[in-house]
Write an enzyme that holds these catalytic residues in place. Structure first.
Site, PDB file in Angstrom:
ATOM      1  N   SER B 323      38.204  45.618  44.855  1.00  0.00           N
ATOM      2  CA  SER B 323      39.450  45.402  44.878  1.00  0.00           C
ATOM      3  C   SER B 323      40.175  45.347  46.210  1.00  0.00           C
ATOM      4  O   SER B 323      41.232  44.801  46.257  1.00  0.00           O
ATOM      5  CB  SER B 323      40.346  46.506  44.008  1.00  0.00           C
ATOM      6  N   ASP B 347      48.742  38.986  31.833  1.00  0.00           N
ATOM      7  CA  ASP B 347      47.456  39.695  32.067  1.00  0.00           C
ATOM      8  C   ASP B 347      47.154  40.381  30.641  1.00  0.00           C
ATOM      9  O   ASP B 347      47.801  41.479  30.560  1.00  0.00           O
ATOM     10  CB  ASP B 347      47.428  40.611  33.212  1.00  0.00           C
ATOM     11  N   HIS B 368      47.500  44.263  32.200  1.00  0.00           N
ATOM     12  CA  HIS B 368      48.737  44.821  32.738  1.00  0.00           C
ATOM     13  C   HIS B 368      50.156  43.908  32.588  1.00  0.00           C
ATOM     14  O   HIS B 368      51.105  44.275  33.021  1.00  0.00           O
ATOM     15  CB  HIS B 368      48.499  44.536  34.407  1.00  0.00           C
TER      16      HIS B 368
END
Lengths: 375, 614
Positions: B323, B347, B368
Site C-alpha cells: 500500500s 468500496d 470502506h
C-alpha cells in the site's frame, strides 16, 4: 757447505755468480721476503674475508710464525742428513692415513681429521708433502739411475696414498695427493714407455671407476661443474656466488672491506677455499694479477734453487715442490672461477688454515735447505 | 771421488730434469691461459652482468604499507579503526610434516577443546604462509615467546587489523575485510596485494578500498645471505590513505538496530533534502570484527544462518511495496485528471474488471463504503486503487513511477545494490514470457504482483514526495579525506499542478492524525507532525484464491515465513521535513502496529539529535 770445487758449468752459470753475500739464516733472502709479503697479504685479506675477525687473523698469525720458525729450522739442515728420514717418513704418513680411517675425530661427517686436543689437522695435508719427498728420496737413494722396479714401486706407493685418502672419502684431495706423488716420479725420469702403459690402463679402468667406485655426491660435483646454472641453489650455488663476486669486482675491485658478496656472506667459505673470490671482488683484476706476479716470483726462485743445486735428489725435490706449489695455486683458482669441480684446496699461504700454512712453509724450509751457497 | 763420467751423468740428469720440467710447464701454461681467460671474461667482459647480479643479491625492496584509512562519523566518532594484532602463522617451506610443532603449539597455547582449524594442506602453492592462531592474547603471546625456539616453522606476525568499536551496529554499512583471493588479485591489477593481505570484501570497505588503502611505499634494504637486514639504503614513503566520514547518526543507527531486535527487516533513514543517509540497518546482522580477525568466535549465532545475516536487506532486499505505493498512484491520478479530490467510488470490499470475472478483494472484507482519494489513502482502500490503476493503464503507471526511482538503482555508495522491479508490458514479455493483462495493472494498484522495491529505493522515492519532486542520490560518505562530498540532485519532478503535492501530503498526514487513519496509533496530542503510509505486503496472494479471506489468512499465518511483511514509509516533521524513514519488518504482519511505531521513534530521536547538534 760444498766439499768439492765448483764445477765448470756452475762457474759459467751467471745465476750462481750474483748470489747474495747475506745468506746465512735466510738462505735465499728474496724468496724469504716474497714469502713474507704473500703471508702478510694473506692476513690482510683474511681480515676482510673473515668479516673483520681479529680472532681468526691472530690465530692465523700464530700458525704463520710457527711455520716460519720450522721453515728456517729445516732450512739450516743439510739435505743429506734427512734424506733417509724422508724416505721412511712414507710409513709415518701411511700410519696417519690408516689412523684417521679407523679412528675418526668426532663431529665430522667424513674421516679427514685427527684431533690432538689442542689442534686438529688433516693427515691428507701432511701426506701431500711427505709423499713426494719420500718418493724422491727413495728414487735417489743410490747414485745410479733408478731401476725399472723402482718406478713401479713408487707408483704403487703413490696409488696407495690416493686410495686411502679417497676412502675418507675425499676424492679430490686423493687425486691431488696422487698427482703430488706422480710429479717427482715423472721428473726423476719415469720412462715414456711406462707412462704410455699407464695411460692405456687408465683409459680401460676409468669407465668402471665412474660408475662403480665414485659416490653419488662425487659424480654430482663433477656434473655440476659442467652446468652450474642448472642448479642455482644446490651444488652450483657456491660457484655462481663466487663467479658473481669475481666478475662484479671488475678491473679495480669494489675496495678493501667493501665487497658486498664477501661482507654479506654470499661467498661460501670466504676465509678459506674461496678467499680468491674475496680478493677478486675487493681488489679486482689488478689485485689478482699482482698476486700472480708475487706467486710467479716465488716459483722462479724455487726453480732457480733447483737448477743450481748439485745432486739429483736436491734438484728433483725442489722442482717437485715447486710444481706442487704451482699445482695448488692452479687448482684453487680454477676451482673458484668454476673451471674444475670444487675440491677442498686452499689457496697456498693465503687461505685460512693452520695445517696448510705450516705444511707449505715446511716445504719451503726443505727448498731453502737445498739452496747452494757459493763463497 | 767423482769421475768425469759422474760429471757427464750429472749434466745429463740436469738436462733431463729441465726437459721434463719444460713439459710440465707447458701444461701449467695451458691451464694458466685457460684460467686467465676465464678471469678476464668474468672481470672485464661480463663485469656489468655480474655486478648487477651482486646488487640483486644484496638489495631487496621491502614494501611499506600505510595503515588503512579510518571510517568516522562527521562528529569524529570512530566507526572503523586499525588495531595491532599478533598472529601465529606457519611457514610451509620451513615446516617438516613429521614434526610435532602444531600439536605442541595447540597443547601449550590453546584450551584443550579448541582446535587449530586450519590444516597444512590448505597452504596453496602461491602462499607459503598460513595463519594458525589469529589474535593472540597477551598470555598466549608470553607463552609463545618462552617456547618459540622449539617451533622454528612458526612465526609471530604483528599487523594492523580492522576493528569496529560498535561491532554489529555498522556491519552492513562498513562491511568487512578478507584475505585477498586469487580472484581479487586478478581483478585489482593496479594494486599489488601482499601475501595474506586483507582487503575490503563488502560495504564501504569494498567501495572505498583504493582510497582507504593508499599506495604502498618501498624501503630499499641491504641484506646478507641469510636475509638479515643490514641497513636501509633509501625509503619511499607510502601515500597516505584517506579517512572517510559518514553522514550516519550513531544514536539513530543504534536505535534502528535495537528496534528491529534481530527480526528480519531493514530500516533506511535519509535526509530528503540532501540524500545523505542517517541510518541504514539490515537485520539480522553480524559482527564484522570476527571476519576481520580482531575478535574470536562466530560472526552470528548459528540459528540465524537461515535468515542470511550477511545479506544487506536495506540495499538488496526485494519487497512488494504494497500500500505504500498508493500515494504515488494518487498523485498520478490527479496529474492525469483520471480523478480529482472529489471523485467518489463505492468500496464494497471487492473489485471486478468491468463488473465481471475475477474478484479482487480489499483487505477490509466489508469495504470502506463511499471513498474519495483522501479517504482511500487514510484508510488504505484497496478497491479504490484497483479501480484507479485499471483506469490509468500500466504504461502511464510505469512511466510515472520510474520518475520516482522505482525500478532503478539509486546509486548509493555501496556495492551490491539490487535493482528494484518496475514491470511494464515489455518487462513481462521479456521476463515472464506473457503479455500484460489488465489484472496485472489492477494488482499494481495495491503494490502487489511483479513490482518490487528495495528499502533504499523506496526511501528515495518517498523523499521525492517530501521535497515536492526532488530526487537526490542517497549517500553514506559526506567527506572523503579533506574533500566534502556535495549532495547530488539527480532530477526534479515537475507536476502540472503543484497543489497536487499538498493534496497527497495532507492525506499522508491524516494517515496518522485522522481518527480513521491506518497509523493513527502513532498520533499524540502535540506530537511530531509527520506524513506516512502503511503497507502490508502479502507473500501468498490472497486474491488468487477463491477461499474466503479470513480462512485463508488464518491458515497461512500459522507458518511464520508466510506472514505478511510490515511496511511503513514516512517523513517529517512538517512543514519542513528533515528525515525520511522507511521501515520494513519481514513477516511483521502489520504495517501500522509493527513498522510505523519504529519509524516514529526514529523521527522523534532525530529531532533530539538535531537540537543537540545546534
Amino acid at each position: 757447505m760444498s766439499r768439492r770445487a765448483p764445477l765448470d758449468y756452475e762457474i759459467n752459470n751467471p745465476l750462481t755468480n750474483n748470489s747474495h753475500s747475506f745468506s746465512g739464516l735466510f738462505k735465499d733472502l728474496p724468496l724469504f721476503i716474497s714469502l713474507c709479503v704473500v703471508l702478510g697479504f694473506g692476513l690482510f685479506m683474511l681480515y676482510s674475508a673473515s668479516g673483520q675477525s681479529i680472532g681468526m687473523v691472530s690465530r692465523q698469525l700464530i700458525y704463520i710464525i710457527l711455520g716460519l720458525f720450522f721453515m728456517l729450522l729445516v732450512a739450516q739442515l743439510k739435505p743429506e742428513s734427512y734424506k733417509n728420514i724422508l724416505m721412511n717418513s712414507y710409513w709415518f704418513g701411511l700410519l696417519l692415513l690408516f689412523y684417521v680411517l679407523i679412528n675418526p675425530a668426532d663431529g665430522y661427517a667424513t674421516n679427514r681429521w685427527i684431533d690432538l686436543g689442542f689442534f686438529n689437522f688433516q693427515p691428507s695435508e701432511i701426506i701431500r708433502l711427505l709423499l713426494p719427498l719420500s718418493l724422491v728420496a727413495y728414487l735417489c737413494r743410490r747414485e745410479s739411475r733408478p731401476r725399472i722396479s723402482d718406478w713401479f714401486i713408487t707408483t704403487i706407493a703413490a696409488f696407495i696414498c690416493f686410495y686411502l685418502v679417497s676412502r675418507q672419502p675425499d676424492l679430490g684431495t686423493g687425486l691431488i695427493v696422487f698427482i703430488s706423488g706422480l710429479i717427482p716420479i715423472f721428473l726423476a725420469g719415469l720412462p715414456y714407455k711406462i707412462i704410455f702403459g699407464y695411460l692405456v690402463g687408465l683409459a680401460i679402468v676409468a669407465p668402471y671407476v665412474w660408475s662403480n667406485l665414485l659416490l653419488e655426491y662425487q659424480r654430482q660435483r663433477v656434473l655440476t661443474l659442467l652446468n652450474p646454472e642448472a642448479d642455482p641453489l644446490g651444488t652450483g650455488w657456491n660457484i655462481n656466488q663466487s663467479q658473481t663476486a669475481i666478475g662484479s669486482g671488475g678491473l679495480t675491485g669494489k675496495g678493501y672491506l667493501s665487497g658486498t658478496q664477501s661482507q654479506l656472506d654470499f661467498i661460501p667459505e670466504s676465509h678459506s677455499d674461496f678467499i680468491f673470490s674475496v680478493i677478486a671482488e675487493e681488489l679486482g683484476l689488478v689485485g689478482i694479477l699482482a698476486m700472480f706476479i708475487l706467486y710467479g716470483f716465488i716459483i722462479w726462485r724455487i726453480f732457480r734453487i733447483s737448477y743450481q743445486s748439485e745432486t739429483n735428489f736436491e734438484r728433483i725435490t725442489c722442482s717437485s715442490l715447486g710444481f706442487i706449489f704451482l699445482l695448488f695455486i692452479l687448482i684453487n683458482v680454477l676451482m673458484v672461477i668454476g673451471i674444475i669441480p670444487v675440491v677442498g684446496v686452499p689457496l697456498p699461504l693465503i687461505s685460512q688454515g693452520g695445517t696448510s700454512i705450516v705444511v707449505h712453509l715446511l716445504a719451503f724450509g726443505v727448498i731453502l735447505s737445498m739452496k747452494k751457497i757459493s763463497r | 771421488m767423482r769421475t768425469d763420467q759422474d760429471l757427464i751423468s750429472n749434466v745429463n740428469d740436469l738436462e733431463r730434469l729441465k726437459r721434463r720440467s719444460s713439459l710440465l710447464f707447458f701444461f701449467v701454461f695451458l691451464l694458466t691461459v685457460v684460467g686467465l681467460s676465464k678471469i678476464i671474461e668474468l672481470t672485464v667482459l661480463d663485469r656489468q652482468e655480474y655486478f648487477t647480479e651482486s646488487e640483486k643479491n644484496r638489495i631487496i625492496n621491502v614494501p611499506v604499507y600505510p595503515a588503512r584509512g579510518l571510517i568516522k562519523l562527521s562528529n569524529g566518532e570512530i566507526i572503523a579503526e586499525n588495531i595491532v594484532m599478533h598472529d601465529l602463522s606457519i611457514k610451509k617451506s620451513l615446516f617438516d610434516q613429521s614434526s610435532t610443532e602444531i600439536n605442541d603449539l595447540q597443547r601449550v597455547l590453546l584450551e584443550p577443546e579448541l582446535e587449530i582449524q586450519s590444516n597444512i594442506s590448505q597452504i596453496t602453492d602461491s602462499s607459503d604462509e598460513l595463519i594458525l592462531i589469529p589474535g593472540l592474547s597477551s598470555e598466549q603471546l608470553a607463552k609463545y615467546q618462552i617456547n618459540k625456539e622449539k617451533w622454528p616453522a612458526i612465526e609471530l606476525k604483528t599487523r594492523l587489523r580492522r576493528f569496529l568499536p560498535h561491532k554489529n551496529v555498522f556491519s552492513h554499512v562498513v562491511g568487512h575485510l578478507g584475505e585477498a583471493t586469487k580472484e581479487d588479485k586478478r581483478r585489482n591489477q593496479g594494486i599489488k596485494y601482499q601475501q595474506g593481505a586483507f582487503l575490503g570484501k563488502v560495504g564501504l570497505e569494498k567501495r572505498y578500498e583504493s582510497a582507504m588503502r593508499g599506495k604502498r611505499g618501498v624501503r630499499v634494504v641491504e641484506v646478507d645471505v641469510f636475509g638479515n637486514q643490514i641497513r636501509e639504503i633509501e625509503r619511499t614513503q607510502p601515500e597516505r590513505p584517506l579517512n572517510i566520514f559518514l553522514s550516519l547518526n550513531l544514536r539513530l543507527q543504534a536505535l534502528a538496530r535495537q528496534e528491529l531486535s534481530g527480526r528480519k527487516g531493514a530500516i533506511v533513514a535519509i535526509d530528503p533534502n540532501t540524500g545523505f543517509i542517517k541510518a541504514l540497518v539490515s537485520s539480522p546482522d553480524y559482527n564484522p570484527n570476527i571476519l576481520n580477525k580482531t575478535e574470536n568466535g562466530s560472526p552470528y549465532p548459528k540459528e540465524k544462518h537461515v535468515d542470511a545475516p550477511l545479506f544487506n536487506r536495506a540495499i538488496s532486499g526485494s519487497y512488494p511495496p504494497a500500500s505504500t505505493i498508493k500515494p504515488f498512484l494518487g498523485l498520478l491520478g490527479l496529474e492525469e485528471r483520471a480523478i480529482d479530490a472529489g471523485t467518489i467510488i463505492k468500496d464494497e470490499g471487492v473489485f471486478q474488471i468491468n463488473g465481471e470475472g475475477r474478484k479482487y478483494r480489499g483487505w477490509k472484507e466489508e469495504g470502506h463504503g463511499e471513498v474519495n482519494l483522501h479517504k482511500a489513502i487514510v484508510e488504505s482502500s484497496d478497491v479504490y486503487f484497483y479501480q484507479l490503476a485499471s483506469k490509468l493503464t500500466i504504461d502511464k503507471i510505469s512511466n510515472f513511477l520510474s520518475l520516482f526511482n522505482f525500478g532503478k538503482n539509486t546509486g548509493i555508495d555501496l556495492n551490491n545494490e539490487s535493482a528494484s522491479i518496475l514491470p511494464d508490458r515489455n518487462w513481462k514479455l521479456g521476463n515472464i514470457g506473457e503479455t500484460w493483462f489488465v489484472g496485472d495493472t489492477v494488482n499494481m494498484g495495491i503494490g502487489q504482483g511483479y513490482i518490487a522495491v528495495t528499502p533504499i529505493q523506496l526511501a528515495s522515492s518517498v523523499s521525492a514526495i517530501a521535497t515536492k519532486g526532488k530526487i537526490f542520490k542517497p549517500k553514506l560518505v559526506e567527506r572523503l579525506g579533506d574533500q566534502d562530498i556535495e549532495p547530488e540532485l539527480l532530477f526534479s519532478i515537475e507536476l502540472n499542478k503543484k497543489e497536487n503535492w499538498e493534496t497527497i501530503e495532507k492525506s499522508m498526514i491524516a494517515v496518522i492524525n485522522s481518527w480513521n487513519g491506518t497509523a493513527h496509533n502513532l498520533y499524540k496530542e502535540g506530537g511530531l507532525k509527520i506524513a506516512g503510509k502503511t503497507g502490508t505486503a502479502q507473500i501468498k496472494s490472497l486474491v488468487d484464491q477463491e477461499l474466503t479471506v479470513q480462512e485463508e489468512y488464518e491458515g497461512i499465518r500459522k507458518i511464520e515465513k508466510n506472514r505478511d511483511h510490515a511496511l511503513f514509509v514516512s517523513y517529517g516533521p512538517l512543514p519542513n521535513p528533515n528525515l525520511t524513514v522507511v521501515v520494513i519488518v519481514e513477516n511483521g504482519e502489520s504495517g501500522s502496529s509493527v513498522a510505523a511505531p519504529i519509524a516514529m521513534k526514529l523521527l522523534e530521536q532525530y529531532q533530539k539529535e538535531i537540537l543537540e547538534d545546534v
